[in-house]
Design a protein around this motif. Structure first.
Motif, PDB file in Angstrom:
ATOM      1  N   LYS A   1      -4.069  -6.973  -6.818  1.00 62.95           N
ATOM      2  CA  LYS A   1      -3.959  -5.542  -7.121  1.00 62.95           C
ATOM      3  C   LYS A   1      -3.026  -4.906  -6.098  1.00 62.95           C
ATOM      4  CE  LYS A   1      -6.927  -1.396  -7.260  1.00 62.95           C
ATOM      5  NZ  LYS A   1      -8.313  -0.885  -7.025  1.00 62.95           N
ATOM      6  N   GLN A   2      -2.118  -4.059  -6.583  1.00 66.53           N
ATOM      7  CA  GLN A   2      -1.226  -3.339  -5.689  1.00 66.53           C
ATOM      8  C   GLN A   2      -1.341  -1.856  -5.949  1.00 66.53           C
ATOM      9  OE1 GLN A   2       3.059  -3.927  -6.151  1.00 66.53           O
ATOM     10  NE2 GLN A   2       3.379  -3.594  -3.962  1.00 66.53           N
ATOM     11  N   GLU A   3      -1.806  -1.129  -4.936  1.00 67.54           N
ATOM     12  CA  GLU A   3      -1.867   0.324  -5.031  1.00 67.54           C
ATOM     13  C   GLU A   3      -0.579   0.898  -4.456  1.00 67.54           C
ATOM     14  OE1 GLU A   3      -6.120   1.956  -4.730  1.00 67.54           O
ATOM     15  OE2 GLU A   3      -6.133   0.176  -3.450  1.00 67.54           O
ATOM     16  N   PRO A   4      -0.232   2.130  -4.854  1.00 69.14           N
ATOM     17  CA  PRO A   4       1.039   2.710  -4.402  1.00 69.14           C
ATOM     18  C   PRO A   4       1.178   2.683  -2.887  1.00 69.14           C
ATOM     19  CG  PRO A   4       0.036   4.086  -6.084  1.00 69.14           C
ATOM     20  CD  PRO A   4      -0.972   3.028  -5.759  1.00 69.14           C
TER      21      PRO A   4
ATOM     22  N   SER B   1      -6.782   2.518 -11.085  1.00 65.99           N
ATOM     23  CA  SER B   1      -5.374   2.695 -11.438  1.00 65.99           C
ATOM     24  C   SER B   1      -4.506   2.040 -10.370  1.00 65.99           C
ATOM     25  CB  SER B   1      -5.021   4.190 -11.535  1.00 65.99           C
ATOM     26  OG  SER B   1      -5.688   4.788 -12.614  1.00 65.99           O
ATOM     27  N   ALA B   2      -3.678   1.101 -10.796  1.00 64.47           N
ATOM     28  CA  ALA B   2      -2.859   0.320  -9.862  1.00 64.47           C
ATOM     29  C   ALA B   2      -2.007  -0.634 -10.696  1.00 64.47           C
ATOM     30  CB  ALA B   2      -3.733  -0.486  -8.896  1.00 64.47           C
ATOM     31  N   ILE B   3      -1.239  -1.455 -10.012  1.00 62.16           N
ATOM     32  CA  ILE B   3      -0.502  -2.527 -10.692  1.00 62.16           C
ATOM     33  C   ILE B   3      -1.252  -3.824 -10.422  1.00 62.16           C
ATOM     34  CG2 ILE B   3       1.676  -3.773 -10.895  1.00 62.16           C
ATOM     35  CD1 ILE B   3       3.091  -1.260  -9.916  1.00 62.16           C
TER      36      ILE B   3
ATOM     37  N   LYS C   1       3.019 -21.896  -2.603  1.00 58.29           N
ATOM     38  CA  LYS C   1       3.702 -20.652  -2.946  1.00 58.29           C
ATOM     39  C   LYS C   1       3.072 -20.074  -4.204  1.00 58.29           C
ATOM     40  CE  LYS C   1       7.164 -22.871  -5.808  1.00 58.29           C
ATOM     41  NZ  LYS C   1       8.583 -23.189  -6.020  1.00 58.29           N
ATOM     42  N   LEU C   2       3.100 -18.751  -4.295  1.00 52.43           N
ATOM     43  CA  LEU C   2       2.582 -18.057  -5.462  1.00 52.43           C
ATOM     44  C   LEU C   2       3.738 -17.677  -6.387  1.00 52.43           C
ATOM     45  CD1 LEU C   2       0.041 -15.649  -3.734  1.00 52.43           C
ATOM     46  CD2 LEU C   2      -0.502 -17.628  -5.149  1.00 52.43           C
ATOM     47  N   ILE C   3       3.547 -17.924  -7.679  1.00 49.89           N
ATOM     48  CA  ILE C   3       4.488 -17.474  -8.698  1.00 49.89           C
ATOM     49  C   ILE C   3       3.825 -16.301  -9.401  1.00 49.89           C
ATOM     50  CG2 ILE C   3       5.833 -18.096 -10.737  1.00 49.89           C
ATOM     51  CD1 ILE C   3       6.568 -19.683  -8.219  1.00 49.89           C
ATOM     52  N   PHE C   4       4.456 -15.138  -9.350  1.00 56.90           N
ATOM     53  CA  PHE C   4       3.863 -13.915  -9.866  1.00 56.90           C
ATOM     54  C   PHE C   4       4.420 -13.526 -11.222  1.00 56.90           C
ATOM     55  CE2 PHE C   4       1.321 -12.165  -6.462  1.00 56.90           C
ATOM     56  CZ  PHE C   4       1.806 -12.782  -5.331  1.00 56.90           C
ATOM     57  N   GLY C   5       3.588 -12.869 -12.008  1.00 60.64           N
ATOM     58  CA  GLY C   5       4.057 -12.166 -13.195  1.00 60.64           C
ATOM     59  C   GLY C   5       4.689 -10.858 -12.776  1.00 60.64           C
ATOM     60  N   GLN C   6       5.155 -10.103 -13.772  1.00 55.53           N
ATOM     61  CA  GLN C   6       5.870  -8.854 -13.490  1.00 55.53           C
ATOM     62  C   GLN C   6       4.943  -7.724 -13.098  1.00 55.53           C
ATOM     63  OE1 GLN C   6       5.678 -10.641 -16.333  1.00 55.53           O
ATOM     64  NE2 GLN C   6       7.395 -10.119 -17.668  1.00 55.53           N
ATOM     65  N   GLY C   7       3.662  -7.910 -13.329  1.00 54.08           N
ATOM     66  CA  GLY C   7       2.708  -6.859 -13.012  1.00 54.08           C
ATOM     67  C   GLY C   7       2.411  -5.977 -14.201  1.00 54.08           C
ATOM     68  N   THR C   8       1.148  -5.598 -14.351  1.00 54.05           N
ATOM     69  CA  THR C   8       0.721  -4.674 -15.407  1.00 54.05           C
ATOM     70  C   THR C   8       0.256  -3.395 -14.736  1.00 54.05           C
ATOM     71  OG1 THR C   8      -0.002  -6.464 -16.861  1.00 54.05           O
ATOM     72  CG2 THR C   8      -0.930  -4.273 -17.280  1.00 54.05           C
TER      73      THR C   8
END
Lengths: 116, 114
Positions: B36-39, B84-86, B101-108
């Motif tokens: 989870k990424q908050e602003p 609410s976050a990405i 290593k982590l391979i990430f999606g684009q984020g939702t």
């Protein structure tokens, strides 16, 4: 607070310049990872160091280099900067013993680089 | 090659359940993660699932893994405005002594409306 610190928080520089981003991992973590987050490329793995040695390499440009020092902090050096290098650069750390496992990575708050 | 795909946006009402979906291509993925990424903040690990599991529940979070279809989902029950976050899906493939290593999606981007 993840325990991972990154400095500086923001960096504004000009094209052609060189900058150094710094990361201090969580106490006890031997691995440091660098990731780049940009609007067009998303979150991409750049490079990993484990206990001072390079462990894995991702999509890292030749103009970029990194190292991990004996005290386990790491620096990411970006040179001959281009506009497209503007991004958020994250450092993450993990215990990562070298054996297969969940390898939880703890992320720092990031350094926002703006190249003008 | 390794690729992780997510839809970009999801909007729900407070109190509803949210389901964020992810597909990945690497059949040798060992662990799959939700971050989870908050602003203005870094990424926070929410939960993970080992590739030989189908489901994992952690309080309001439920992770479902369909290994045959290479599909991962994150369900958040009783979604709150603070959710609410990405949300990023990520996978890792362990190669002994060569890192994780982590391979990430684009984020939702999840938007929760009161």
């Amino acid at each position: 607070d993840s325990g991972v610190t990154q400095t500086p928080k923001h960096l504004i520089t000009a094209t052609g310049q060189r900058v150094t981003l710094r990361c201090s991992p969580r106490s006890g973590d031997l691995s440091v990872y660098w990731y780049q987050q940009s609007l067009d490329q998303g979150l991409q793995f750049l490079i990993q160091y484990y206990n001072g040695e390079e462990r894995a390499k991702g999509n890292i440009l030749e103009r970029f280099s990194a190292q991990q020092f004996p005290d386990l902090h790491s620096e990411l050096n970006l040179s001959s900067l281009e506009l497209g290098d503007s991004a958020l650069y994250f450092c993450a750390s993990s215990v990562e013993s070298g054996l297969a496992g969940v390898n939880e990575q703890f992320f720092g708050p990031g350094t926002r680089l703006t190249v003008l | 090659g390794e690729d992780v795909e997510q839809s970009l946006f999801l909007s729900v009402r407070e109190g509803d359940s949210s389901v964020i979906n992810c597909t990945y291509t690497d059949s040798s993925s060992t662990y799959l993660y939700w971050y989870k990424q908050e602003p203005g903040a870094g990424l926070q690990l929410l939960t993970y699932i080992f590739s030989n599991m189908d489901m994992k529940q952690d309080q309001r979070l439920t992770v479902l893994l369909n290994k045959k279809d290479k599909h991962l989902s994150l369900r958040i029950a009783d979604t709150q405005t603070g959710d609410s976050a990405i949300y990023f899906c990520a996978e890792t493939t362990w190669v002994y002594n060569q890192g994780g290593k982590l391979i990430f999606g684009q984020g939702t981007e999840l938007s929760v409306k009161p």
